[in-house]
Design an enzyme around this catalytic site. Structure first.
Site, short mmCIF file in Angstrom:
data_model
loop_
_atom_site.label_atom_id
_atom_site.label_comp_id
_atom_site.label_asym_id
_atom_site.label_seq_id
_atom_site.Cartn_x
_atom_site.Cartn_y
_atom_site.Cartn_z
CB ALA A 64 28.64 32.86 36.29
CD GLU A 92 37.61 40.26 45.87
OE1 GLU A 92 36.73 40.20 44.98
OE2 GLU A 92 38.04 41.35 46.29
CG ASN A 97 36.51 27.74 41.95
OD1 ASN A 97 36.91 26.92 41.15
ND2 ASN A 97 35.48 28.54 41.71
CE1 TYR A 104 39.00 34.01 36.91
CE2 TYR A 104 39.17 33.19 39.15
CZ TYR A 104 38.41 33.64 38.08
OH TYR A 104 37.05 33.72 38.22
#
Length: 137
Positions: A64, A92, A97, A104
């Site tokens: 985050a 996950e 998103n 990733y």
């Protein structure tokens, strides 16, 4: 402010309502199998990455960055902490998103499954992504 409170404040900024409460964060910080990486602007926590070691595999449990700092490459910097990790990594991510999925994928994660209705507020499926360990590549 305690570390758990800083994390809760950051998660509340990012999500509106934090997906983890203070007690869950405090418990996670105390676990012997968790690692946290932090980014600060002066004395303010602006981003963090949380990992959990599950029998030699690492799960990214949280990544985050405060809203005011997003779009500046800070999540990329946090992912950099994992670049040389030899363990298999998984996580996950919400189906919707796209920004996170692209990040990733940049670090070698590939979709390996889907979890129906995994997320709440709003209810949404999760894509399970994994990066094979360096020793297996």
């Amino acid at each position: 402010m305690k570390k758990a409170e800083e994390i809760l404040t950051l998660l509340s900024d990012v999500y509106g309502v934090s997906p983890w409460n203070l007690e869950q964060i405090e418990a996670d910080l105390k676990q012997a199998n968790t690692e946290y990486f932090y980014l600060y602007d002066d004395q303010t926590l602006i981003g963090f990455l949380a990992l959990q070691d599950l029998a030699g595999e690492l799960e990214i449990t949280q990544l985050a960055v405060k809203k005011a700092y997003q779009g500046q490459g800070l999540a990329n910097r946090l992912m950099g902490f994992l670049a040389d990790r030899p363990e298999r990594l998984f996580l996950e991510v919400r189906v919707s998103n796209q920004v996170a999925k692209a990040l990733y994928e940049k670090y070698g994660f590939q979709p390996v499954g889907q979890r129906k209705n995994y997320y709440q507020n709003p209810v949404e499926d999760a894509i399970l992504m994994a990066r094979e360990g360096k020793e297996n590549v």
